[in-house]
Motif scaffolding. Structure first.
Motif, PDB file in Angstrom:
ATOM      1  N   PHE A  86       0.829  -1.204   0.000  1.00 43.19           N
ATOM      2  CA  PHE A  86       0.000   0.000   0.000  1.00 43.19           C
ATOM      3  C   PHE A  86       0.864   1.255   0.000  1.00 43.19           C
ATOM      4  N   HIS A  87       1.904   1.269   0.815  1.00 48.23           N
ATOM      5  CA  HIS A  87       2.771   2.442   0.922  1.00 48.23           C
ATOM      6  C   HIS A  87       3.342   2.820  -0.439  1.00 48.23           C
ATOM      7  N   TYR A  90       0.628   3.788  -3.110  1.00 49.07           N
ATOM      8  CA  TYR A  90       0.121   5.143  -2.906  1.00 49.07           C
ATOM      9  C   TYR A  90       1.135   6.189  -3.362  1.00 49.07           C
ATOM     10  N   ASP A 145      -9.641   2.665  -1.800  1.00 51.45           N
ATOM     11  CA  ASP A 145      -8.391   3.392  -1.574  1.00 51.45           C
ATOM     12  C   ASP A 145      -7.796   3.881  -2.892  1.00 51.45           C
ATOM     13  N   TYR A 291      -3.698   5.722   3.872  1.00 55.74           N
ATOM     14  CA  TYR A 291      -2.679   4.807   4.404  1.00 55.74           C
ATOM     15  C   TYR A 291      -2.970   4.463   5.864  1.00 55.74           C
ATOM     16  N   SER A 295      -3.682   0.647   7.132  1.00 57.27           N
ATOM     17  CA  SER A 295      -2.872   0.002   8.161  1.00 57.27           C
ATOM     18  C   SER A 295      -3.741  -0.714   9.188  1.00 57.27           C
ATOM     19  N   TRP A 346       2.505   7.998   6.194  1.00 60.40           N
ATOM     20  CA  TRP A 346       2.841   7.929   4.772  1.00 60.40           C
ATOM     21  C   TRP A 346       3.307   9.290   4.275  1.00 60.40           C
TER      22      TRP A 346
END
Length: 349
Positions: A86-87, A90, A145, A291, A295, A346
């Motif tokens: 995801f980090h 994004y 997201d 983010y 999480s 993030w």
């Protein structure tokens, strides 16, 4: 560089082609890194004046992210590797949103989840009769997201909330009518469009796409706008369910039945996400918020269970936890949105 991403320079265009047809080009972490590396290199390359994002062989543009990988992370490493995905994803989304050169995304086919994240930041978003756009995350216990909160919250009326909660699939004509696409072309015209974009003045991209544009069919979703705005007017999920439940019309009955299959937790998260995104002025702030949500949601029970029911076992009988909208407490939602420790927040590239 992974073979799941093909990059080349064609004329003055940098071309990124997604090439994972067996998974409808769903994004892996290696693909995210390959796209990011290409975009970073081309940013400083004066010979590259614009970027084209499309898919190579097979159907679909991009079906999303690597859900199986994310579920495995949730089950086996407490979400550590999934959160890294995801980090970095994004960061790619933000890089595209802030990219200094024109980006053209060809959404010719399934464009869902992660595919939305790499197409919506583009300056030009081309839909076709093959386009099937959706943010279906409420059905697997995730949330819309990759910038979904930003884009959906900025649609007129309550269409964004409707799409986020129901995961409704819309076609290319509907994308054009809602502003999710900037142009509508016949699939047969795409090759010429790409060739001309790669060779003609970049100031002409809008004109090229406009010249080649096809007349889109009527957008079916527009016929339901009144009902969407009426029934999805509240940011309180229980109010939406009650509004639909009080209408015995066929459309309301159908949409209520759809919502009954979704994760109540995710639906409440999505409503708050869109509400908060609408008030933000910086896309980076939106991604930082998403983010934080990721999480927490990644390791909550609904995600692994939703993927099991819809993708792994395919029984379509998820056991959501909490099981009802009323059981999803305000405290739980607050915890999902709470700030992270400063060193874990993030940040863009």
């Amino acid at each position: 560089m992974t073979n799941d991403i093909l990059t080349r320079i064609d004329g003055h265009a940098g071309v990124i082609s997604l090439n994972r047809p067996g998974a409808i080009h769903a994004l892996t972490l290696d693909m995210v890194h390959a796209m990011t590396a290409a975009l970073q290199a081309w940013k400083a390359d004066a010979a590259v004046q614009c970027v084209i994002i499309d898919h190579a062989e097979g159907r679909g543009f991009c079906a999303g992210g690597d859900i199986a990988f994310l579920r495995n992370s949730a089950l086996n490493d407490n979400g550590v590797s999934g959160l890294r995905f995801f980090h970095d994803e994004y960061q790619l989304n933000h890089l595209l949103y802030t990219y200094p050169k024109p980006v053209v995304a060809f959404m010719d086919g399934i464009t869902m989840g992660g595919g939305v994240g790499i197409s919506q930041p583009a300056h030009f978003r081309v839909a076709t009769s093959n386009t099937r756009f959706a943010m279906p995350e409420t059905g697997i216990g995730l949330f819309p997201d990759v910038g979904g909160g930003w884009y959906l919250s900025r649609l007129e009326g309550r269409v964004g909330q409707f799409l986020a909660l129901t995961g409704a699939r819309i076609d290319g004509a509907e994308c054009l009518a809602l502003g999710l696409a900037t142009h509508y072309l016949a699939s047969e015209a795409l090759a010429e469009a790409k060739a001309r974009i790669a060779t003609e003045d970049v100031e002409r991209i809008d004109g090229i796409l406009g010249t080649l544009a096809d007349t889109a069919p009527d957008a079916r979703i527009l016929g339901n706008i009144f009902d969407i705005n009426r029934h999805f007017a509240s940011d309180r999920y229980e109010d939406i369910l009650a509004s639909l439940d009080g209408d015995d019309g066929a459309w309301a009955v159908k949409e209520l039945a759809t919502l009954r299959t979704k994760s109540p937790q995710t639906c409440k998260v999505a409503l708050r996400q869109l509400h908060e995104s609408a008030a933000l002025s910086d896309f980076a702030d939106n991604m930082a918020m998403e983010y934080r949500i990721a999480s927490r949601v990644l390791i909550r029970p609904d995600f692994a269970e939703g993927v099991r029911a819809v993708i792994v076992d395919k029984d379509n009988q998820p056991k959501w936890d909490p099981a009802s909208a009323e059981a999803v407490s305000a405290a739980l939602i607050d915890a999902i949105f709470a700030p992270l420790p400063t060193d874990e927040e993030w940040k863009p590239l």
